[in-house]
Design an enzyme around this catalytic site. Sequence first.
Site, PDB file in Angstrom:
ATOM      1  N   ASN A 132      -4.185 -31.648 -31.196  1.00 33.29           N
ATOM      2  CA  ASN A 132      -3.567 -30.350 -30.911  1.00 33.29           C
ATOM      3  C   ASN A 132      -4.561 -29.486 -30.156  1.00 33.29           C
ATOM      4  OD1 ASN A 132      -1.644 -28.163 -31.184  1.00 33.29           O
ATOM      5  ND2 ASN A 132      -2.950 -27.309 -32.797  1.00 33.29           N
TER       6      ASN A 132
ATOM      7  N   HIS B 161      -5.453 -25.336 -29.703  1.00 34.19           N
ATOM      8  CA  HIS B 161      -5.174 -24.002 -30.243  1.00 34.19           C
ATOM      9  C   HIS B 161      -6.063 -22.994 -29.507  1.00 34.19           C
ATOM     10  CE1 HIS B 161      -3.820 -20.988 -33.042  1.00 34.19           C
ATOM     11  NE2 HIS B 161      -5.080 -20.609 -33.177  1.00 34.19           N
TER      12      HIS B 161
ATOM     13  N   THR C 242      -4.390 -32.275 -39.062  1.00 33.15           N
ATOM     14  CA  THR C 242      -4.221 -32.598 -40.474  1.00 33.15           C
ATOM     15  C   THR C 242      -3.026 -31.775 -40.952  1.00 33.15           C
ATOM     16  OG1 THR C 242      -5.687 -30.811 -41.135  1.00 33.15           O
ATOM     17  CG2 THR C 242      -6.701 -32.978 -40.797  1.00 33.15           C
TER      18      THR C 242
ATOM     19  N   ASP D 273      -3.395 -25.755 -37.745  1.00 34.35           N
ATOM     20  CA  ASP D 273      -4.537 -25.414 -36.885  1.00 34.35           C
ATOM     21  C   ASP D 273      -5.889 -25.695 -37.557  1.00 34.35           C
ATOM     22  OD1 ASP D 273      -2.813 -24.632 -34.827  1.00 34.35           O
ATOM     23  OD2 ASP D 273      -2.700 -22.579 -35.560  1.00 34.35           O
TER      24      ASP D 273
ATOM     25  N   GLN E 180      -8.990 -22.121 -19.265  1.00 29.50           N
ATOM     26  CA  GLN E 180      -9.961 -23.043 -19.895  1.00 29.50           C
ATOM     27  C   GLN E 180      -9.263 -24.199 -20.604  1.00 29.50           C
ATOM     28  OE1 GLN E 180     -13.298 -23.415 -19.735  1.00 29.50           O
ATOM     29  NE2 GLN E 180     -12.944 -21.919 -18.105  1.00 29.50           N
ATOM     30  N   GLU E 181      -8.108 -23.899 -21.204  1.00 31.73           N
ATOM     31  CA  GLU E 181      -7.350 -24.970 -21.881  1.00 31.73           C
ATOM     32  C   GLU E 181      -7.047 -26.096 -20.906  1.00 31.73           C
ATOM     33  OE1 GLU E 181      -4.025 -23.788 -24.394  1.00 31.73           O
ATOM     34  OE2 GLU E 181      -4.758 -21.733 -24.443  1.00 31.73           O
TER      35      GLU E 181
HETATM   36  C1  GAR Z   1      -1.244 -22.612 -25.266  1.00 28.28           C
HETATM   37  O1  GAR Z   1      -2.019 -21.452 -25.163  1.00 28.28           O
HETATM   38  C2  GAR Z   1      -1.609 -23.376 -26.544  1.00 28.28           C
HETATM   39  O2  GAR Z   1      -2.974 -23.346 -26.834  1.00 28.28           O
HETATM   40  C3  GAR Z   1      -0.808 -22.592 -27.571  1.00 28.28           C
HETATM   41  O3  GAR Z   1       0.437 -22.378 -26.936  1.00 28.28           O
HETATM   42  C4  GAR Z   1       0.224 -22.261 -25.525  1.00 28.28           C
HETATM   43  C5  GAR Z   1       1.170 -23.212 -24.813  1.00 28.28           C
HETATM   44  O4  GAR Z   1       1.139 -23.060 -23.425  1.00 28.28           O
HETATM   45  N1  GAR Z   1      -0.681 -23.345 -28.785  1.00 28.28           N
HETATM   46  C6  GAR Z   1      -0.758 -22.797 -30.012  1.00 28.28           C
HETATM   47  O5  GAR Z   1      -0.862 -21.601 -30.200  1.00 28.28           O
HETATM   48  C7  GAR Z   1      -0.672 -23.793 -31.172  1.00 28.28           C
HETATM   49  N2  GAR Z   1      -1.040 -23.195 -32.410  1.00 28.28           N
HETATM   50  P1  GAR Z   1       1.732 -24.189 -22.454  1.00 28.28           P
HETATM   51  O6  GAR Z   1       3.148 -24.498 -22.969  1.00 28.28           O
HETATM   52  O7  GAR Z   1       1.777 -23.534 -21.097  1.00 28.28           O
HETATM   53  O8  GAR Z   1       0.839 -25.377 -22.526  1.00 28.28           O
END
Ligand code: GAR
Length: 198
Positions: free
Chosen positions: A111, A113, A145, A149, A177-178
């Site tokens: 995942n 986060h 897990t 998160d 950054q993601e």
């Molecule tokens: C992202 O920022 C991801 O990290 C978050 O949702 C967004 C999805 O963007 N996820 C969470 O918060 C999970 N707990 P995307 O659909 O453009 O990838």
Amino acid sequence: MKNIVILISGGGSNMAAIVRAAERDRWAERFGARVAAVVSNKAEAGGLALAKARGIATAVVPHQAFPSREAFDAALATEIDAHAPALVVLAGFMRILTPGFVDRYAGRLVNIHPSLLPAFPGLHTHQRAIDAGCKVAGVTVHQVTSELDHGPILAQSVVPVLPGDTAAALAERVLAQEHQLYPRAIAGWLADTLGHSR
Ligand code: GAR
């Protein structure tokens, strides 16, 4: 070929970054791995069209159609298992998963986060980081897990919190950054787990 199945709920920009990286960095040749399918719990998820355009199989499992989390997760697992995945990637998949689902994919479920876990799990991550006066925020890729998160951390990137930041501005900076970190972390996982060089 080792199959990767990506689960999304929304725009799917992380999924798109992973698909682009898989093509650009030739994951098929390097790791014998490919993105085989994208599954969403929402029919309107923007990422589905992009996946289809790339020739990737897509499916929708609408959570509202099921009477319980267990029933939804069972239907989701059926879709996922049709692709015999080596790795299941949660990319903005906004559903709490049952312990049974997490156990089924133990060791092959990751995942992303948008915080420096273990800080700020759950929702409204960016506003909570700003409200706490954090000087840095960031992003975490981790193994899943049954606790939301949480789980062993695979990779993190740090992003500055700037004076006057809004949650939206910080979210945009973190998301950029993601898109770098998630493909890199998955390539690392593939190399380590499937025994190929990076
Ligand atoms: C992202 O920022 C991801 O990290 C978050 O949702 C967004 C999805 O963007 N996820 C969470 O918060 C999970 N707990 P995307 O659909 O453009 O990838």
